[in-house]
Design an enzyme around this catalytic site. Structure first.
Site, PDB file in Angstrom:
ATOM      1  N   LYS A  22       0.769  -1.202   0.063  1.00  0.00           N
ATOM      2  CA  LYS A  22      -0.102  -0.063  -0.070  1.00  0.00           C
ATOM      3  C   LYS A  22       0.821   1.207   0.145  1.00  0.00           C
ATOM      4  O   LYS A  22       0.699   2.224  -0.814  1.00  0.00           O
ATOM      5  CB  LYS A  22      -0.801   0.097   1.257  1.00  0.00           C
ATOM      6  CG  LYS A  22      -1.547   1.241   1.557  1.00  0.00           C
ATOM      7  CD  LYS A  22      -2.388   1.328   2.753  1.00  0.00           C
ATOM      8  CE  LYS A  22      -1.739   1.590   4.062  1.00  0.00           C
ATOM      9  NZ  LYS A  22      -1.749   2.992   4.293  1.00  0.00           N
ATOM     10  N   ASN A  23       1.874   1.364   1.091  1.00  0.00           N
ATOM     11  CA  ASN A  23       2.617   2.655   1.191  1.00  0.00           C
ATOM     12  C   ASN A  23       3.753   2.669  -0.019  1.00  0.00           C
ATOM     13  O   ASN A  23       4.473   3.799   0.025  1.00  0.00           O
ATOM     14  CB  ASN A  23       3.104   2.623   2.502  1.00  0.00           C
ATOM     15  CG  ASN A  23       2.158   2.822   3.381  1.00  0.00           C
ATOM     16  OD1 ASN A  23       0.958   3.061   3.185  1.00  0.00           O
ATOM     17  ND2 ASN A  23       2.381   2.673   4.556  1.00  0.00           N
ATOM     18  N   CYS A 116      -4.954  13.092  12.808  1.00  0.00           N
ATOM     19  CA  CYS A 116      -5.764  11.961  12.610  1.00  0.00           C
ATOM     20  C   CYS A 116      -5.726  10.890  13.906  1.00  0.00           C
ATOM     21  O   CYS A 116      -5.276  11.438  14.831  1.00  0.00           O
ATOM     22  CB  CYS A 116      -5.167  11.149  11.403  1.00  0.00           C
ATOM     23  SG  CYS A 116      -3.832  10.351  11.821  1.00  0.00           S
ATOM     24  N   ARG A 121       0.488  14.948  13.048  1.00  0.00           N
ATOM     25  CA  ARG A 121       1.006  14.495  11.548  1.00  0.00           C
ATOM     26  C   ARG A 121       0.822  15.990  10.797  1.00  0.00           C
ATOM     27  O   ARG A 121       0.300  15.943  10.177  1.00  0.00           O
ATOM     28  CB  ARG A 121       0.024  13.569  11.194  1.00  0.00           C
ATOM     29  CG  ARG A 121       0.167  12.179  11.835  1.00  0.00           C
ATOM     30  CD  ARG A 121      -0.695  10.968  11.249  1.00  0.00           C
ATOM     31  NE  ARG A 121       0.282  10.366  10.313  1.00  0.00           N
ATOM     32  CZ  ARG A 121      -0.233   9.532   9.588  1.00  0.00           C
ATOM     33  NH1 ARG A 121      -1.627   8.906   9.597  1.00  0.00           N
ATOM     34  NH2 ARG A 121       0.528   8.838   8.366  1.00  0.00           N
ATOM     35  N   ASP A 306       4.198   0.978  12.358  1.00  0.00           N
ATOM     36  CA  ASP A 306       2.890   0.120  11.469  1.00  0.00           C
ATOM     37  C   ASP A 306       2.884  -1.535  12.131  1.00  0.00           C
ATOM     38  O   ASP A 306       1.958  -2.048  11.671  1.00  0.00           O
ATOM     39  CB  ASP A 306       3.082   0.082  10.235  1.00  0.00           C
ATOM     40  CG  ASP A 306       2.874   1.687   9.514  1.00  0.00           C
ATOM     41  OD1 ASP A 306       2.306   2.276  10.365  1.00  0.00           O
ATOM     42  OD2 ASP A 306       3.169   1.909   8.409  1.00  0.00           O
ATOM     43  N   ARG A 398      -8.862  -0.169   4.384  1.00  0.00           N
ATOM     44  CA  ARG A 398      -8.198   0.632   3.697  1.00  0.00           C
ATOM     45  C   ARG A 398      -6.813   0.264   3.394  1.00  0.00           C
ATOM     46  O   ARG A 398      -6.104   0.496   2.462  1.00  0.00           O
ATOM     47  CB  ARG A 398      -7.795   1.836   4.688  1.00  0.00           C
ATOM     48  CG  ARG A 398      -9.150   2.774   4.992  1.00  0.00           C
ATOM     49  CD  ARG A 398      -8.690   3.953   5.559  1.00  0.00           C
ATOM     50  NE  ARG A 398      -7.348   4.320   5.169  1.00  0.00           N
ATOM     51  CZ  ARG A 398      -6.725   5.064   5.868  1.00  0.00           C
ATOM     52  NH1 ARG A 398      -6.909   5.374   7.128  1.00  0.00           N
ATOM     53  NH2 ARG A 398      -5.388   5.496   5.394  1.00  0.00           N
TER      54      ARG A 398
HETATM   55  N1  EPU Z   1       6.147  14.835  11.032  1.00  0.00           N
HETATM   56  C1  EPU Z   1       6.286  16.019  11.076  1.00  0.00           C
HETATM   57  N2  EPU Z   1       6.423  17.040  10.079  1.00  0.00           N
HETATM   58  C2  EPU Z   1       6.183  16.658   8.792  1.00  0.00           C
HETATM   59  C3  EPU Z   1       6.083  15.357   8.530  1.00  0.00           C
HETATM   60  C4  EPU Z   1       6.132  14.417   9.695  1.00  0.00           C
HETATM   61  O1  EPU Z   1       6.309  16.231  12.393  1.00  0.00           O
HETATM   62  O2  EPU Z   1       6.372  17.487   8.028  1.00  0.00           O
HETATM   63  C5  EPU Z   1       6.207  13.810  11.921  1.00  0.00           C
HETATM   64  C6  EPU Z   1       4.875  13.034  12.269  1.00  0.00           C
HETATM   65  O3  EPU Z   1       3.906  13.436  12.651  1.00  0.00           O
HETATM   66  C7  EPU Z   1       5.451  11.544  12.857  1.00  0.00           C
HETATM   67  C8  EPU Z   1       6.663  11.613  12.123  1.00  0.00           C
HETATM   68  O4  EPU Z   1       7.198  12.677  11.740  1.00  0.00           O
HETATM   69  O5  EPU Z   1       5.447  11.898  14.144  1.00  0.00           O
HETATM   70  C9  EPU Z   1       6.851  10.567  11.254  1.00  0.00           C
HETATM   71  O6  EPU Z   1       5.899  10.614  10.075  1.00  0.00           O
HETATM   72  P1  EPU Z   1       5.948  10.313   8.805  1.00  0.00           P
HETATM   73  O7  EPU Z   1       5.774  11.810   7.784  1.00  0.00           O
HETATM   74  O8  EPU Z   1       7.122   9.540   8.472  1.00  0.00           O
HETATM   75  O9  EPU Z   1       4.773   9.661   8.367  1.00  0.00           O
HETATM   76  P2  EPU Z   1       3.844   9.739   7.098  1.00  0.00           P
HETATM   77  O10 EPU Z   1       4.523   9.757   5.933  1.00  0.00           O
HETATM   78  O11 EPU Z   1       2.851  10.466   7.089  1.00  0.00           O
HETATM   79  C10 EPU Z   1       3.941   7.056   6.479  1.00  0.00           C
HETATM   80  C11 EPU Z   1       2.958   5.978   6.217  1.00  0.00           C
HETATM   81  C12 EPU Z   1       2.436   5.382   7.801  1.00  0.00           C
HETATM   82  C13 EPU Z   1       3.650   5.204   8.727  1.00  0.00           C
HETATM   83  C14 EPU Z   1       4.545   6.321   8.633  1.00  0.00           C
HETATM   84  C15 EPU Z   1       5.891   5.928   9.751  1.00  0.00           C
HETATM   85  C16 EPU Z   1       2.316   6.163   4.154  1.00  0.00           C
HETATM   86  C17 EPU Z   1       1.224   6.580   3.039  1.00  0.00           C
HETATM   87  N3  EPU Z   1       2.029   6.328   5.247  1.00  0.00           N
HETATM   88  O12 EPU Z   1       3.100   8.071   7.004  1.00  0.00           O
HETATM   89  O13 EPU Z   1       1.764   4.337   7.380  1.00  0.00           O
HETATM   90  O14 EPU Z   1       3.076   5.012   9.731  1.00  0.00           O
HETATM   91  O15 EPU Z   1       5.010   6.717   7.412  1.00  0.00           O
HETATM   92  O16 EPU Z   1       6.431   4.917   9.064  1.00  0.00           O
HETATM   93  O17 EPU Z   1       3.569   5.794   3.605  1.00  0.00           O
HETATM   94  C18 EPU Z   1      -0.091   2.858   8.029  1.00  0.00           C
HETATM   95  O18 EPU Z   1      -0.062   2.321   6.715  1.00  0.00           O
HETATM   96  O19 EPU Z   1      -0.985   2.394   8.420  1.00  0.00           O
HETATM   97  C19 EPU Z   1       0.344   4.280   8.316  1.00  0.00           C
HETATM   98  C20 EPU Z   1       0.083   5.064   9.099  1.00  0.00           C
END
Ligand code: EPU
Length: 421
Positions: A22-23, A116, A121, A306, A398
């Protein structure tokens, strides 16, 4: 909403095949916005999030045909470079259109995703990177407006290894003028997979999978035909299901290097995980042979957030106390009260959960508002005595392709109850 009814206490035996990731699929679908060439993606999982992404691409004007496991985006002729709130609120990953839209269309209007179930996030790192590349960013009525006739390569230091942030900036930089350096980049296999696809499209991305990525911008990208890597989190979910419910399962398609951050911890806990032709075989030691161990989530190659909820389901039955620390998201323990309702003994103190092993779990009606928390409850249901009802499986759909249809042939007594329409 549909629910899953599980009769617990039946070990799992046999082979289960992992779907596409998915990701990885979500950012790769967005990469199609970077070209007017035709893109064919194979091994795409049949998931609600993929449907949402396809709906978003169509909303913007890109002709998108979803015939799982194949998705075709025929020459993205984007007329409306916009991601509306109605779609972004369904799926945060919609924010991944931001980078490609500004890079190729000079502007984007994308709803801010907001918080969320698992945390606040923010997307400040995505915006900071685009600004460094010359985009003018304004926030208006809950939307990000980004504009730039042609992005310029830049040196960007990320404050944390954000996965979608790295992906967004990598896609933006692919069409920028000059060289971009992303320092402190996320190293997840899905980031590497996106880089592979971009390079197949004619991009020049180097270093994905390490914390410094270099991207030499090019003027145009072409279409691509690509099969997506297997989903390491789905693989891990089946691995933990087998270890928790008891039995012996071959998880076909699991990539050993991708799952090592948790398969290694499973071995330490007493679970037998061995490489076999085409996948990984998991043999449960039974509750008596399961040792409590501590885990701390961290960006790849650390223990993936995850997999934290699923691992906790396993630890509820281990011998001793396990300390589970969630360091990536601030609020990712919503499965704990539900596990406790099933007889687990877990105490939460801030970002730490102490899981005191118990002799068994008992069934209950449970629900969760997060994908992985829901998967954890399904695993608990497989081992609990009696009939567990997992409500609101909307979240599971999802991210898991027909989880009940994959578990049932392994011997799980699990069925979906469709909501009355
Ligand atoms: N963060 C910030 N600022 C930003 C971006 C992130 O503070 O601009 C923080 C977030 O709040 C969090 C941390 O950095 O505390 C890491 O978040 P990240 O941005 O890496 O998460 P994401 O990219 O939104 C992806 C996956 C998630 C997975 C996370 C961590 C996708 C579509 N989603 O989310 O997947 O948990 O990386 O590995 O790739 C899931 O599949 O169930 C899922 C939630």
């Amino acid at each position: 909403m549909d629910s899953l009814v599980i009769e617990g206490g039946f070990p799992l035996h046999g082979t289960v095949r992992v779907s596409g990731a998915k990701n990885a699929a979500l950012p790769i679908l967005c990469a199609s916005l970077l070209t007017d060439g035709a893109c064919t993606f194979r091994n795409v999982p049949r998931l609600r999030d993929v449907e949402t992404m396809a709906a978003l691409l169509r909303f913007m004007g890109a002709e998108t045909v979803v015939e799982p496991p194949q998705v075709q985006v025929a020459g993205a002729s984007v007329r409306r470079p916009e991601a509306p709130y109605e779609l972004v609120k369904k799926m945060r990953a919609s924010v991944l259109v931001l980078g490609p839209l500004v890079a190729r269309h000079g502007r984007a209007k994308v709803s801010l995703p907001g918080g969320c179930a698992i945390g606040a996030r923010p997307i400040d790192q995505h915006l900071k990177g685009l600004e460094a590349m010359g985009a003018k960013i304004t926030l208006e009525h809950g939307y990000v407006l980004a504009e730039c006739a042609r992005l310029k390569g830049a040196s960007i230091q990320l404050d944390m290894a954000t996965v979608t942030g790295t992906e967004n900036l990598m896609m933006a930089a692919a069409l920028a003028k000059g060289r971009t350096q992303l320092v402190g980049a996320a190293k997840e296999p899905e980031v590497e997979e996106l880089a592979r696809v971009l390079n197949k499209m004619g991009a020049r991305v180097d270093g994905a999978g390490t914390d410094i990525i270099h991207i030499e911008g090019v003027d145009t990208l072409h279409g691509v035909d690509h099969a997506i890597i297997p989903d390491r989190i789905e693989a891990g979910t089946f691995m933990i299901a087998a270890a928790t419910a008891g039995g012996d399962v071959l998880v076909e398609g699991a990539v050993p290097e991708h799952v090592e951050p948790f398969s290694g911890r499973m071995r330490t806990a007493g679970v037998e995980v061995t490489r076999e032709e085409g996948g990984l075989r998991v043999r449960s030691p039974g509750a008596r042979g399961l040792r409590a161990i501590d885990i701390t989530t961290a960006p790849h190659p650390g223990f993936p957030t995850d997999m934290q909820a699923q691992f906790m389901a396993l630890m509820t039955l281990a011998q001793g106390a396990s300390v589970v620390t969630e360091s990536v998201f601030e609020n990712r323990f919503m499965h704990v009260p539900e596990l406790n309702r099933m007889g687990a003994n877990i105490e939460v103190r801030g970002r730490v959960a102490i899981v005191n092993g118990v002799d068994g779990l008992s069934s209950a009606a449970v629900m969760a508002t997060d994908l992985r928390a829901s998967a954890c409850l399904v695993i608990a249901g497989l081992v609990a005595t009696g009939q567990t009802e997992v409500l609101r499986v909307y979240h599971l759909d999802r991210g898991y392709e027909a989880i009940e249809a994959k578990l049932a042939p392994l011997g799980a007594r699990i069925r979906r109850v469709r909501a009355a329409t």
